[in-house]
Structures are given as C-alpha cells and as structure tokens.
Design an enzyme around this catalytic site. Structure first.
Site, PDB file in Angstrom:
ATOM      1  N   CYS A 118      11.730   5.505   5.459  1.00  0.00           N
ATOM      2  CA  CYS A 118      12.103   5.467   6.916  1.00  0.00           C
ATOM      3  C   CYS A 118      13.602   6.035   6.934  1.00  0.00           C
ATOM      4  O   CYS A 118      14.214   5.432   6.111  1.00  0.00           O
ATOM      5  CB  CYS A 118      12.038   3.865   7.334  1.00  0.00           C
ATOM      6  SG  CYS A 118      10.607   3.204   7.014  1.00  0.00           S
TER       7      CYS A 118
ATOM      8  N   SER B 109       7.316  -5.164   2.982  1.00  0.00           N
ATOM      9  CA  SER B 109       7.762  -5.254   4.187  1.00  0.00           C
ATOM     10  C   SER B 109       8.611  -6.638   4.301  1.00  0.00           C
ATOM     11  O   SER B 109       8.700  -7.610   3.522  1.00  0.00           O
ATOM     12  CB  SER B 109       7.031  -5.199   5.488  1.00  0.00           C
ATOM     13  OG  SER B 109       5.787  -5.963   5.396  1.00  0.00           O
TER      14      SER B 109
ATOM     15  N   GLU C 113      -4.729  -5.207  -0.517  1.00  0.00           N
ATOM     16  CA  GLU C 113      -6.103  -4.996  -0.015  1.00  0.00           C
ATOM     17  C   GLU C 113      -6.417  -3.797   0.694  1.00  0.00           C
ATOM     18  O   GLU C 113      -7.642  -3.429   0.846  1.00  0.00           O
ATOM     19  CB  GLU C 113      -6.486  -6.130   0.836  1.00  0.00           C
ATOM     20  CG  GLU C 113      -5.734  -6.071   2.188  1.00  0.00           C
ATOM     21  CD  GLU C 113      -4.518  -6.900   2.116  1.00  0.00           C
ATOM     22  OE1 GLU C 113      -3.991  -7.002   3.098  1.00  0.00           O
ATOM     23  OE2 GLU C 113      -3.915  -6.973   0.951  1.00  0.00           O
TER      24      GLU C 113
ATOM     25  N   PHE D 274       0.819  -1.024   0.060  1.00  0.00           N
ATOM     26  CA  PHE D 274      -0.108  -0.201   0.023  1.00  0.00           C
ATOM     27  C   PHE D 274       0.860   1.156  -0.046  1.00  0.00           C
ATOM     28  O   PHE D 274       0.182   2.474   0.138  1.00  0.00           O
ATOM     29  CB  PHE D 274      -0.886  -0.011   1.138  1.00  0.00           C
ATOM     30  CG  PHE D 274      -0.166   0.054   2.630  1.00  0.00           C
ATOM     31  CD1 PHE D 274       0.029   1.246   2.909  1.00  0.00           C
ATOM     32  CD2 PHE D 274       0.149  -1.124   3.288  1.00  0.00           C
ATOM     33  CE1 PHE D 274       0.773   1.375   4.062  1.00  0.00           C
ATOM     34  CE2 PHE D 274       0.957  -1.010   4.437  1.00  0.00           C
ATOM     35  CZ  PHE D 274       1.116   0.118   4.986  1.00  0.00           C
TER      36      PHE D 274
END
Length: 802
Positions: free
Chosen positions: A489, A434, A384, A357
């Site tokens: 990050c 991830s 999703e 996402f």
C-alpha cells in the site's frame, strides 16, 4: 523390587492421534525410554485397542527345579520365557475420527530393564527391513548375506540368521505385515519421515475439488469436519480446493504431535537440522514453477509476482541454513576469580504461525524454517483463502527428511486462531496480516504469556524530490504501487509541484495490461475476492466525494474471457490531503491497484506527513541529493528506509524492522532478532577450584612407589579442610611392611596456627633400618597462605612440614 524403581517407569502422556498406528507408535517409543515394552492385549481395529506391559522382557521357565534343602520343586525364573500379570494398561478409543489415548493403570510391579536391547522385540525387523529381506530373498541371497547387508545401514541390528529364516517363512505364507509395535529402535532424523516422496501425486489431489488435508504427526490426513470453505480462482471463480474448518480435537492432536517430537528434535545436532534446510532449499528451487502456479491460481497475482514471492521465501530459507553461526552464545573467561560465565540459546518448544493471503509462500517461509532450525517444532495455520503454497511447502519439508511431528498444519479460521492463542503448550505466536486481526492475536496471546511477534499495516510513503530521475523513479513507483496484486500500500508525496510527474505516471499506468495471472505478458492480475473489489470501489468513491481528483479509474474494467473475475484496473487519485475521510483508509490499507498522490511544498513538510502516519513499515525518497537523502533517513520515523527504491525490505541477513503500529510484539522477524525470538537464553556460571579457603575439602592422590625392599607403600588420599585453624586428616590403606603385612595408619587431627612441624604417630610400624620415604604432593595453602608439603616418613614417626 523397590517401589522407587517402579515409579521411575512413567506411563505415556495421554493425547489424540490421527490413527491407531500413530497411537501405538507413540506408546511403544515412550515405553522404551522408560525401560519397558508394550504389547497389544485386545484390539478391535476400528474402535478400540488395549495395550499392556510386556513385563520388561523377563520370562518364566515352566519347568520346576528341585530345591536340595527341602526336596521340593521350586520355580526357576530366567531370561527367555514370559512373566505375566503386570497391572499396567492403556486404552485407545476412536472418538470423532481421532484416536484418544487414556491411562487406565500406569503402575508396574517389576523393575525397568537396564538394557532394552535384551528384550526379544529388539531382535525383530522393522517394516523397511522386512521389505528389503523380501527383495534380497527374491534375488537369491542367503540369510547371512541378507543380515550382513542390513547391518551396513543399521549397525545396531541385533537379529540373527534365525530371525531372517522366520521372516522368510512368513513371506512364503503370504504374511508380510509387520506391526510398528515390534520395533524398539527409535527413528533417527533421517528415518523419521515415513511419507512417500512428493514426486508422485498425493491422493488428496486426485479428487475434485481437492479437500486440502491437515498435516499431523508427519501425515497428511483429511479433517473429520463437515464444514469447509471453497478456495476460488479469482480470475474465473472456479473452485480449486476446499479448506476444512478443522475441529478443536484435530488441533489438539497436532499440538500433541509437535510436543512429542520436540524432545528428540531439540537434541538433534544443529548441523543435521541445517542439512535438512539445505535439502528443503534445493527442493523449493526444483518446484518453484509449481509453487508459483499454485499461488497464481489461488491468490490471483501474476506468475512473475508469484515467482518473486517464492524467490523471496527462498532467501529467507537460506538464512536458516546458517543457524550454527546465528545461534552461537557468548563466553567470558575468568569473569571473577576462577569463575567463567557463558550463555547459550535454547529452543522454546512448540511455536505457531498464522499466515495471511498476501504472500502465500514468503510469509510461511519467514516463520517455520528459522523456528524449526532453532530446534523448535511448529504449528502452521495457512490463510483459508490461499492454503495451497503452505501445504506444498510442507510436502517438500517432509521429502527433505524433516521428522514426523516437527512441522504440522491445521486449517481453519477464528476457532483455530483462538486455540493457538490459548493453548498452554504453544510458547510463541507469529502473525502477518491486517491491523484488527493482528492486534487481536497480540492481545489474546500475550494474556496467555506467549512470546508474540505481529507484523501488520504495510503502509508506506514515497517522497519524490524535483531533482529525482524521472524515468527510474516512475518505473519503480508503478511496479511497487500497482504490482503484486497490490499487496503493498503506497502513497506518493511530490515535493515542489507534481503536474508533470502525474501526467507521466498516468501514461505509464495506462500501459499496464490487466488479465488473468497465468496469461503471458500480464502486469496486473485480479484481486483475491469479491469483497476486496467492492471495498476498493467504496474507498475510491470516498476520496472523490471528499475532493480528490480521479485521473484514472479502473473500477469497471472488463477482461475478455474472464468476465467473472475480480479485476480492478490501475486507479490514480490526485490532490489527496491528510484531512480527507478516505485517507483513513490508507491507515487501514488499500489492498488493490490504487495510487494516492499528495503534494508538499518542502522536504520538511513531506517528512511531517510521513511521520504523522501511525504506521512505520517503510518510507522511501527519490532524489539525486545526498544531503536530502541523509536528512530524510535521519528524521523519518519509519523502520525501513529506501533511497531511490520503492520497496525497502531488507535482505534476510538483516532483520525486518517495521516500527510504530506496523509491528508489535517481543522481537521482529528473521535475521538475528528472529533467532532471538525463537530461542531463550540460558546463562551458565561455573567455578572449578582444586581447594577452597573456607570449610571445603580437597583430595590429593599419590602414585604407588616401591621402597628399598621393593615393597609398595600406598598413600591413597589426603583430605584437607581449613577454617580458622588448619585441620588435616590422613587416611591410608594397604600400607605394607617388610613382611608384606598390611598395617592401618590412623592419624590424629592436627591444628596449627604457627606453621610448625607436627609429628604424626602410627601404630605398629616397625622399621629395622629407618628408611626414609618421600611423598610428593601438590602445594597446599593453610590459613596463613604458607605452602605445606609432606616431607618424610622415618620409622614409626611421620613428619609434616609447614
């Protein structure tokens, strides 16, 4: 009929289809490629359809002709009336919302048609042509005029004015339906998309909340699954869509559709595939505001960040438009004696992509444009949590002219991911996300012998030297570390003291505006879910408990009018060290507006901190010293280096080069290595030689030449074979004498080691004047490398000189 002819006509491969029409179309197109035509034998529209063979279009004349020898009537067959009772039979049944094709009897009792255009069905009109006939009839055009205009767009149309009259009769009776089965002309790439333009609102968007459809075989279809996930606007918690957890049968139908489309798509010229990408690029630019709005609504990032997300995806798509150059192979001429070698790049087949996402437009656009322009077909599984951008991009791809089945979308979670990794028909898997899910996909897909590329762990460090420009550096660090709903990050390492930098950093962070992504002037939007917000709070508290200084806390921010939103304000932690428990969270990624500030005494120490991080997505340095920048770029173990910029992501001309734990797989994303990932190399080595030195034969052809009497003496061929001795055979046909009588010549085999002249004697070759006929041929090398030639023909004696 020979049995081998019937065996050549294969039945269509079984599979699952989204509806009855797609099943019939698949069977019809496959049958044409095999030399037979199918027809509907039985049909219960919502339950079952039985298909049989139309016997190749061979017909029976029911009149009986009289056999002259026996005086009995004998059946006469001719093209034009139907033969029956071919045992071939297929059955399509509707099961769990999908139509499943099975082969009941795949054999035939007749030969395949050599020319499928001879079949009467080839003269029928397709759906579009029927509509055009109706429109032109209403405009007053005559059948011949209608046919002429139809042939301008379809020169291969075989219909006659009589067929136009038949269609007009049906139209007068109110019957305008035309079965897909009736067309024998396979759809071209331009005609492959039968979906309407997306300029009008799709029907699935008219319900509330809209249930996001799958894209299977070129059609957007609702899943038959009763389970779905709500897509929430993170600023309001309003349900904006529902994502189905697609069934395994629907996934198989998508894979089958992609596999079926691959054979024709891979043979589509690369220039045609490029033109579709150019059109897609144009449509994305047209709808960039709509795409940005979808991303902001579902994912939360600001409209400006969403716009940049789509813009980056456009750049990736532009790279695919140059596929003709990127996919070129290599050629080496005369790599050995008379041998050339070259390599070509061929598509893999069905490929798949699993999206996260974080960047809803950029991530799918770094996968499927390159893959399909290479000639592959593609299965895309969107996140999703934010599926809308993927679906809209697929709508634009269909509008651009992408043939049905080349791009498919299947929604779901773990079950679909497992199915992608396990399916034998899928040749490659791409994933951006991830760490834990990425490693799982890599392990499972690799076990099943797939090509894999996994990009995870987008953790990066920025080293700030004392001589760096403070204003420019802080502006870049705040934008990169706190923007894009912080799907990046970052940890900042200040070299030689950080107090002045940290104060300025906090001052700039406090000036950022936190609000819904759709509001004007907003800098930071909400995070995507409640779970992410709670996790950020725990991570920050862990740092504080381990001794870090919380100089700016944004965990409890409340945004007016959006009190239910998942907002986290800018948060800055200082005095962070590597041995802190919370620093491990940086290794796992902090997807939120949290900046970690660290300190290092020297550049060498800062480089060591960067290198001890297990991820290597990117690292940056801010300095005015060329020597420091050069030392940093040479010694830092990271795939992407930035100098005086915070986000060192390369343009698509170069490939993404994350390293260490940030990337795992075969080759990286986009650019040249991206093309290598979606293609396989085939090397061809070829040798073309007229004559060979060992045991091969060569043929020399001569032209007809008239002799003095104007008769033609024709030497058809001369075969030579060579081993340790020279063996020559001469074969002649139609060699006419003065009376034009054809005389055969049968020479004996000749073996020579010394290269002497050897006579060849022919039978019955009269010559009154002893004329000499010269025959010219190519030079021929015997075993000793001596050139030999055909010298003369005198009377009844042939002479070969060596």
């Amino acid at each position: 009929m020979e049995l081998s002819d019937a065996l050549q006509m294969l039945p269509p491969p079984p599979g699952s289809f989204i509806d009855r029409e797609e099943l019939i179309q698949h069977v019809g197109e496959f049958a044409i490629s095999q030399g037979y035509v199918v027809t509907i034998k039985q049909s219960k529209k919502d339950k079952v359809v039985v298909l049989g063979c139309d016997r190749g279009g061979v017909y029976r004349d029911r009149r009986k002709s009289i056999d002259e020898a026996s005086g009995e009537h004998a059946r006469k067959r001719k093209s034009g009336s139907r033969l029956t009772n071919c045992p071939f039979e297929l059955v399509g049944k509707k099961e769990d919302g999908l139509w499943v094709l099975t082969v009941k009897n795949g054999s035939h009792n007749h030969e395949p048609m050599k020319d499928i255009s001879e079949h009467p069905s080839a003269r029928r009109f397709n759906e579009k042509e029927v509509v055009l006939i109706k429109e032109m009839t209403d405009a007053g055009l005559k059948p011949r005029q209608i046919l002429k205009r139809l042939r301008q767009s379809n020169p291969e149309l075989l219909s006659t004015p009589k067929h136009v009259y038949n269609i007009k009769a049906k139209l007068r009776q109110g019957n305008t339906t035309v079965r897909r089965l009736k067309t024998l002309r396979p759809l071209t790439a331009a005609e492959g998309n039968s979906e309407p333009s997306t300029s009008t609102e799709p029907s699935w968007k008219k319900r509330y909340p809209p249930k996001v459809p799958n894209l299977i075989g070129g059609r957007f279809v609702n899943s038959q699954s009763s389970t779905s996930i709500d897509v929430l606007n993170p600023a309001t918690q309003q349900v904006v869509a529902q994502v189905p957890l697609s069934t395994v049968e629907e996934f198989k139908a998508a894979v089958f559709s992609a596999k079926r489309a691959f054979s024709s798509w891979r043979n589509t010229p690369v220039t045609t595939r490029q033109r579709i990408m150019f059109k897609l690029h144009e449509l994305i630019r047209r709808d960039i505001d709509k795409l940005a709005s979808i991303i902001t609504t579902e994912q939360g990032k600001t409209l400006k960040d969403a716009f940049n997300d789509v813009s980056r995806g456009i750049e990736l798509g532009e790279n695919a438009c140059g596929m003709a150059m990127l996919q070129m192979g290599d050629f080496v001429s005369n790599i050995s004696n008379g041998i050339d070698s070259y390599s070509i790049r061929e598509p893999l087949g069905v490929c798949a992509g699993i999206c996260s996402f974080s960047f809803p437009a950029m991530i799918p656009l770094l996968m499927f444009p390159i893959a399909i322009t290479c000639g592959n077909t593609f299965i895309l599984k969107p996140s999703e949590k934010a599926p809308g951008a993927c679906v809209h991009l697929a709508e634009l791809a269909m509008e651009a002219g992408l043939p049905n089945g080349v791009l498919n979308i299947v929604h779901g979670t773990n079950d679909i991911v497992n199915a992608i990794c396990d399916d034998d028909d899928i040749k490659s898997v791409s994933n951006v996300g991830s760490d834990a899910p990425g490693m799982y996909v890599h392990a499972r897909a690799s076990v099943n012998s797939k090509c894999v590329q996994i990009n995870v762990g987008a953790r990066s460090h920025a080293v700030v030297m004392p001589d760096a420009n403070m204003e420019a550096s802080l502006s870049a660090l705040v934008t990169a570390g706190l923007g894009s709903s912080v799907q990046r990050c970052m940890a900042i390492i200040f070299v030689g003291g950080s107090k002045s930098w940290e104060d300025k950093l906090v001052e700039r962070a406090k000036a950022l505006r936190v609000d819904a992504g759709t509001e004007p002037g907003v800098d930071i939007g909400p995070v995507i879910s409640k779970q992410v917000k709670e996790r950020l709070s725990r991570v920050v508290q862990t740092f504080v408990d381990n001794g870090a200084q919380l100089v700016l806390d944004g965990r409890k921010i409340v945004v007016p009018r959006y009190e239910l939103g998942y907002f986290v304000g800018p948060t800055i932690l200082t005095d962070v060290t590597e041995d802190m428990e919370g620093y491990k969270c940086l290794q796992g990624g902090i997807l939120g507006p949290v900046l970690l500030c660290m300190q290092a005494a020297t550049l060498e120490e800062a480089i060591s901190i960067v290198n001890r991080n297990k991820h290597g997505s990117g690292a940056s340095i801010f300095t005015s010293s060329c020597a420091a920048a050069r030392k940093f770029q040479n010694e830092v173990e990271s795939g992407q280096i930035g100098i005086n910029l915070a986000v060192p992501t390369p343009l698509p001309l170069l490939s993404f080069s994350g390293s260490k734990a940030s990337f795992t797989g075969d080759t990286n994303f986009y650019g040249k290595v991206g093309v290598q990932f979606y293609t396989q190399t085939k090397t061809v080595t070829q040798q073309w030689k007229d004559f060979s030195g060992n045991g091969t034969s060569a043929t020399i052809m001569s032209n007809d030449r008239p002799n003095n009497g104007e008769e033609q003496n024709t030497l058809q061929s001369l075969d030579f074979a060579s081993n340790d001795v020279v063996s020559l055979g001469l074969h002649l046909r139609d060699f006419s004498n003065n009376e034009m009588v054809s005389l055969p010549l049968h020479p004996n085999d000749i073996h020579s080691r010394e290269g002497v002249s050897i006579p060849l004697h022919s039978k019955d070759f009269p010559s009154s004047e002893g004329e000499s006929l010269a025959e010219h041929s190519r030079d021929i090398l015997n075993s000793d490398g001596i050139s030999s030639g055909l010298a003369s023909l005198d009377g009844s004696q042939w002479t070969l000189n060596f």
